[in-house]
Design a protein around this motif. Structure first.
Motif, PDB file in Angstrom:
ATOM      1  N   ALA A   1     -67.348  10.264 -11.286  1.00 14.58           N
ATOM      2  CA  ALA A   1     -66.817   9.037 -12.342  1.00 14.58           C
ATOM      3  C   ALA A   1     -66.606   8.827 -14.008  1.00 14.58           C
ATOM      4  CB  ALA A   1     -66.892   8.008 -11.679  1.00 14.58           C
ATOM      5  N   ILE A   2     -68.158   9.087 -14.016  1.00 13.97           N
ATOM      6  CA  ILE A   2     -68.080   8.848 -15.213  1.00 13.97           C
ATOM      7  C   ILE A   2     -67.671   9.985 -16.110  1.00 13.97           C
ATOM      8  CG2 ILE A   2     -70.611   8.554 -17.273  1.00 13.97           C
ATOM      9  CD1 ILE A   2     -71.638   7.676 -15.071  1.00 13.97           C
ATOM     10  N   ALA A   3     -68.244  11.546 -15.783  1.00 10.08           N
ATOM     11  CA  ALA A   3     -67.302  12.936 -16.684  1.00 10.08           C
ATOM     12  C   ALA A   3     -66.250  12.678 -16.701  1.00 10.08           C
ATOM     13  CB  ALA A   3     -67.880  13.520 -15.733  1.00 10.08           C
ATOM     14  N   GLU A   4     -65.270  12.126 -15.653  1.00 10.16           N
ATOM     15  CA  GLU A   4     -64.030  11.946 -15.656  1.00 10.16           C
ATOM     16  C   GLU A   4     -63.655  11.480 -16.624  1.00 10.16           C
ATOM     17  OE1 GLU A   4     -60.077  13.290 -14.846  1.00 10.16           O
ATOM     18  OE2 GLU A   4     -61.878  13.753 -14.169  1.00 10.16           O
ATOM     19  N   ALA A   5     -63.923   9.831 -17.370  1.00 10.99           N
ATOM     20  CA  ALA A   5     -63.123   9.163 -17.864  1.00 10.99           C
ATOM     21  C   ALA A   5     -64.270   9.932 -19.526  1.00 10.99           C
ATOM     22  CB  ALA A   5     -64.498   8.002 -18.221  1.00 10.99           C
ATOM     23  N   LEU A   6     -65.123  10.453 -19.412  1.00 10.32           N
ATOM     24  CA  LEU A   6     -65.358  11.056 -20.378  1.00 10.32           C
ATOM     25  C   LEU A   6     -64.367  11.345 -21.195  1.00 10.32           C
ATOM     26  CD1 LEU A   6     -69.326  11.001 -20.713  1.00 10.32           C
ATOM     27  CD2 LEU A   6     -67.981   9.441 -22.209  1.00 10.32           C
ATOM     28  N   ARG A   7     -63.764  12.969 -19.763  1.00  5.89           N
ATOM     29  CA  ARG A   7     -62.826  13.527 -21.042  1.00  5.89           C
ATOM     30  C   ARG A   7     -61.379  13.368 -20.836  1.00  5.89           C
ATOM     31  NH1 ARG A   7     -64.460  15.425 -14.693  1.00  5.89           N
ATOM     32  NH2 ARG A   7     -65.911  16.983 -15.043  1.00  5.89           N
ATOM     33  N   ALA A   8     -61.153  11.876 -20.975  1.00  5.89           N
ATOM     34  CA  ALA A   8     -60.487  11.170 -22.306  1.00  5.89           C
ATOM     35  C   ALA A   8     -60.911  11.103 -23.234  1.00  5.89           C
ATOM     36  CB  ALA A   8     -59.553  10.525 -21.397  1.00  5.89           C
ATOM     37  N   ASP A   9     -61.550  11.280 -23.540  1.00 12.00           N
ATOM     38  CA  ASP A   9     -61.901  10.961 -25.223  1.00 12.00           C
ATOM     39  C   ASP A   9     -61.440  12.632 -25.482  1.00 12.00           C
ATOM     40  OD1 ASP A   9     -63.507  10.983 -27.796  1.00 12.00           O
ATOM     41  OD2 ASP A   9     -65.096   9.983 -26.534  1.00 12.00           O
ATOM     42  N   THR A  10     -61.130  11.527 -27.386  1.00 14.18           N
ATOM     43  CA  THR A  10     -60.278  12.487 -27.515  1.00 14.18           C
ATOM     44  C   THR A  10     -61.164  13.518 -28.194  1.00 14.18           C
ATOM     45  OG1 THR A  10     -59.810  11.460 -29.610  1.00 14.18           O
ATOM     46  CG2 THR A  10     -58.281  11.558 -28.069  1.00 14.18           C
ATOM     47  N   ASP A  11     -62.504  13.107 -28.866  1.00 16.57           N
ATOM     48  CA  ASP A  11     -63.975  14.317 -29.864  1.00 16.57           C
ATOM     49  C   ASP A  11     -64.184  15.238 -28.786  1.00 16.57           C
ATOM     50  OD1 ASP A  11     -63.322  13.735 -31.896  1.00 16.57           O
ATOM     51  OD2 ASP A  11     -64.046  11.618 -31.502  1.00 16.57           O
ATOM     52  N   VAL A  12     -63.537  15.061 -27.746  1.00 13.27           N
ATOM     53  CA  VAL A  12     -64.400  15.966 -26.404  1.00 13.27           C
ATOM     54  C   VAL A  12     -64.085  16.991 -25.953  1.00 13.27           C
ATOM     55  CG1 VAL A  12     -66.012  15.744 -23.729  1.00 13.27           C
ATOM     56  CG2 VAL A  12     -65.867  13.861 -25.471  1.00 13.27           C
ATOM     57  N   GLU A  13     -64.415  18.298 -25.783  1.00 10.12           N
ATOM     58  CA  GLU A  13     -63.729  19.367 -24.997  1.00 10.12           C
ATOM     59  C   GLU A  13     -64.284  19.876 -23.786  1.00 10.12           C
ATOM     60  OE1 GLU A  13     -63.267  23.086 -27.952  1.00 10.12           O
ATOM     61  OE2 GLU A  13     -64.658  22.980 -27.140  1.00 10.12           O
ATOM     62  N   THR A  14     -65.075  19.478 -23.691  1.00 12.12           N
ATOM     63  CA  THR A  14     -65.109  19.388 -22.284  1.00 12.12           C
ATOM     64  C   THR A  14     -66.864  19.057 -21.652  1.00 12.12           C
ATOM     65  OG1 THR A  14     -67.397  21.540 -22.596  1.00 12.12           O
ATOM     66  CG2 THR A  14     -64.654  22.482 -21.863  1.00 12.12           C
ATOM     67  N   VAL A  15     -66.667  18.609 -20.333  1.00 11.15           N
ATOM     68  CA  VAL A  15     -67.488  17.280 -19.902  1.00 11.15           C
ATOM     69  C   VAL A  15     -67.866  18.304 -18.586  1.00 11.15           C
ATOM     70  CG1 VAL A  15     -68.248  15.290 -18.222  1.00 11.15           C
ATOM     71  CG2 VAL A  15     -66.247  15.505 -20.881  1.00 11.15           C
ATOM     72  N   GLU A  16     -69.023  18.821 -18.380  1.00 11.64           N
ATOM     73  CA  GLU A  16     -70.213  19.631 -17.490  1.00 11.64           C
ATOM     74  C   GLU A  16     -71.071  18.550 -16.584  1.00 11.64           C
ATOM     75  OE1 GLU A  16     -71.225  23.334 -18.216  1.00 11.64           O
ATOM     76  OE2 GLU A  16     -68.860  23.895 -19.174  1.00 11.64           O
ATOM     77  N   ILE A  17     -71.161  18.267 -15.282  1.00 14.91           N
ATOM     78  CA  ILE A  17     -71.797  18.025 -14.405  1.00 14.91           C
ATOM     79  C   ILE A  17     -73.289  19.270 -14.041  1.00 14.91           C
ATOM     80  CG2 ILE A  17     -73.201  16.136 -13.031  1.00 14.91           C
ATOM     81  CD1 ILE A  17     -70.031  16.129 -12.622  1.00 14.91           C
ATOM     82  N   ALA A  18     -74.618  18.819 -14.318  1.00 21.47           N
ATOM     83  CA  ALA A  18     -75.344  19.861 -13.976  1.00 21.47           C
ATOM     84  C   ALA A  18     -76.756  19.032 -12.971  1.00 21.47           C
ATOM     85  CB  ALA A  18     -76.418  20.557 -15.612  1.00 21.47           C
ATOM     86  N   GLY A  19     -77.086  19.877 -12.175  1.00 23.75           N
ATOM     87  CA  GLY A  19     -78.346  19.747 -11.517  1.00 23.75           C
ATOM     88  C   GLY A  19     -77.967  18.318 -10.921  1.00 23.75           C
TER      89      GLY A  19
END
Length: 583
Positions: free
Chosen positions: A67-85
């Motif tokens: 849920a947090i990653a989905e919100a961060l993907r909308a940030d114009t400075d962010v290229e990719t967001v991945e969840i680890a572990g």
């Protein structure tokens, strides 16, 4: 700009938006952090937001992370967001973000990483060697650590005062006076023979004896000790402090304040008595007896009623004597009055840099801070472990000049100020340090100070190379974001990312009082810069200077200048030079 603090706020904003839909808007978000990932291949930034919030939200960490990653993907400075572990979130930022940050760095220049004014007044007390002789290599480490802490705290936005506490009221200065008087008699032609046990034997007191003879002639020769002791003591203390100031100057260290312990004992100990009376009025002082502590008895323990500080009420292991049964103040009582003096001078925080043998003082000093200030001022103690000197792996013998130790002056004279200052920080202060004269002067990657200074000199050489090729150097701050967009090579972006860690590093080093972090960072930055330079030897398209491509060269010169700016700032805070050329 501290990009980690910036993205921490962005992550918290994303979390707050999610919490608003779940009616958990009052949740504590202070444990959320954004840091560089341990493995650079995982991305540019990593946050623990989902991990620290899952339990209070009674949610599964990976589901919350998504849920947090989905919100961060909308940030114009962010290229990719991945969840680890189990739920860590890794972010990779767009190259344009990094080149924009580089442009901002170049605009700020030497102010890059400097913190805004905190309004906080901090007193950093360090060295404070007894004025009984020249400074030795043990004092050297505390001097460098303390001075660098003060520099970093100031750069981070605090109002810092560098202070030296002159221990000129105890028995040791009486021993100094008797030792100096013996050298005075020697200077007057008397054969003194072997220096008696208990006096200071070093040759450094011979000039003091000659100076006493020049000033007083033979008038002190027949005087009683009660008559000659006060003037000889004052004279010897001043001579020792001049020597200490000279030693510190060799390291580029100056203090704004030299505070005399004798001031506290003046007028019958009026300042100490006032501090005790103030604490008594607030219930921290009482008359009582102390049980014998386990193990070796401390010097100030007495099996009779004394005036005691109720320091166990503020975190200490035992209550502490302030006045002995014979009415004399304890050494600790002077510590209490000294802290009170600092507090009354308006300091919000006091930093004490002490030798490792003072580890037992930490809790009692922290208790003093709480009792005297009522919790309004804080106290940090930084302990410095011993330094062992080696030459080609063999222990260095003691000094003839001092009698039983190697002086700071001897070390600095042999290897220079910069190696001493840098290497005294190239290990955490509470860990023992081996200092090898041969290793700190060799010109190789294995010598950290050479490696870092060479990076700055190499940056200057690159700029000279550009001028020699007929190219115009870009002026600081003149490169716009578009001109820097060509910096897309993986090594170039890695260098910018490393540069972007500097503001966060300064803040962390200031908060933790750990200047070794800065020395380690500079070495890593230098390594990244040297690595990118060497890549250009094999791949001509990556060279910093390419006369056939002035636009790309200008962008890369901007990157080189940024590296030079950060290395220069870091070396300045450490107290070392940033040379334009290396011999």
């Amino acid at each position: 700009m501290n990009i980690f603090a910036d993205f921490e706020n962005r992550v918290k904003s994303a979390v707050e938006a999610i919490l608003a839909t779940r009616e958990n808007s009052g949740l504590d978000l202070s444990r959320i952090t954004v840091e560089p990932p341990r493995d650079a291949s995982h991305g540019d930034l990593a946050t623990n937001a989902a991990m620290v919030l899952a339990k209070p939200l009674q949610a599964k960490p990976r589901e919350l992370a998504e849920a947090i990653a989905e919100a961060l993907r909308a940030d114009t400075d962010v290229e990719t967001v991945e969840i680890a572990g189990p739920g860590f979130i890794n972010l990779r930022l767009k190259p344009a973000f990094w080149t924009e940050h580089l442009a901002d760095l170049l605009r700020q220049g030497s102010d890059y990483g400097r913190g805004a004014s905190t309004g906080r007044k901090i007193n950093v007390e360090y060295v404070s060697a007894n004025p009984t002789g020249p400074m030795h290599v043990g004092h050297c480490r505390g001097a460098v650590v303390g001075d660098s802490i003060a520099n970093i705290l100031g750069f981070a936005g605090n109002a810092v005062t560098k202070e030296y506490y002159v221990n000129d009221a105890g028995e040791q200065v009486t021993v100094l006076a008797r030792s100096a008087y013996l050298r005075y008699r020697e200077a007057m032609g008397e054969t003194i023979g072997e220096i008696p046990a208990g006096l200071y034997p070093g040759d450094y007191l011979k000039p003091v004896g000659h100076a006493l003879a020049f000033r007083y002639g033979d008038t002190l020769m027949q005087a009683d000790e009660a008559e000659w002791l006060p003037p000889v003591r004052d004279f010897a203390i001043e001579a020792m402090m001049m020597m200490i100031r000279d030693d510190l100057a060799r390291l580029g260290i100056t203090h704004e304040v030299f505070f005399s312990e004798r001031v506290l004992h003046g007028n019958g100990g009026g300042r100490i008595a006032a501090a005790i009376d103030d604490l008594r009025a607030r219930g921290f002082v009482y008359n009582g007896t102390l049980p014998p502590p386990k193990g070796q008895l401390p010097e100030d323990w007495e099996d009779r009623e004394q005036v005691l500080l109720r320091s166990t009420d503020v975190g200490d292991d035992m209550d502490r004597p302030l006045v002995k049964s014979d009415g004399r103040f304890t050494y600790f009582a002077a510590d209490v009055a000294y802290f009170r003096d600092k507090f009354e001078r308006g300091f919000d925080e006091m930093v004490y840099v002490l030798g490792a043998d003072h580890g037992g003082y930490v809790k009692r000093l922290e208790a003093v801070a709480k009792a005297v200030s009522g919790g309004r001022a804080t106290l940090d103690v930084v302990l410095c472990q011993l330094v062992k000197l080696f030459r080609d792996g063999e222990p260095v013998r003691m000094s003839k000049r001092s009698g039983d130790f190697v002086t700071l002056a001897e070390v600095v004279e042999e290897v220079g100020r910069d190696p001493v200052r840098f290497m005294m920080l190239f290990r955490k202060s509470d860990a023992p340090l081996d200092f090898d004269f041969a290793k700190v002067t060799e010109q190789s990657k294995d010598n950290p100070v050479f490696y870092v200074q060479y990076a700055h000199a190499r940056a200057a050489a690159v700029k000279r190379q550009a001028v020699e090729a007929g190219l115009e150097l870009p002026q600081p701050g003149s490169l716009d974001d578009a001109a820097l967009d060509g910096l897309t090579d993986v090594g170039e972006l890695a260098l910018i990312r490393k540069l972007a860690e500097f503001p966060r590093l300064i803040q962390a080093a200031a908060e933790s009082k750990e200047p070794h972090r800065l020395a380690f960072y500079l070495y890593d930055l230098a390594s990244a810069f040297h690595g990118q330079y060497n890549r250009g030897k094999d791949l001509p398209d990556l060279r910093f200077v390419n006369p056939d491509n002035p636009i790309m060269t200008a962008a890369r010169l901007g990157l080189v200048e940024a590296v030079a700016v950060v290395i220069r700032s870091g070396l300045t805070l450490i107290g070392a030079a940033a040379p334009e050329e290396m011999r």
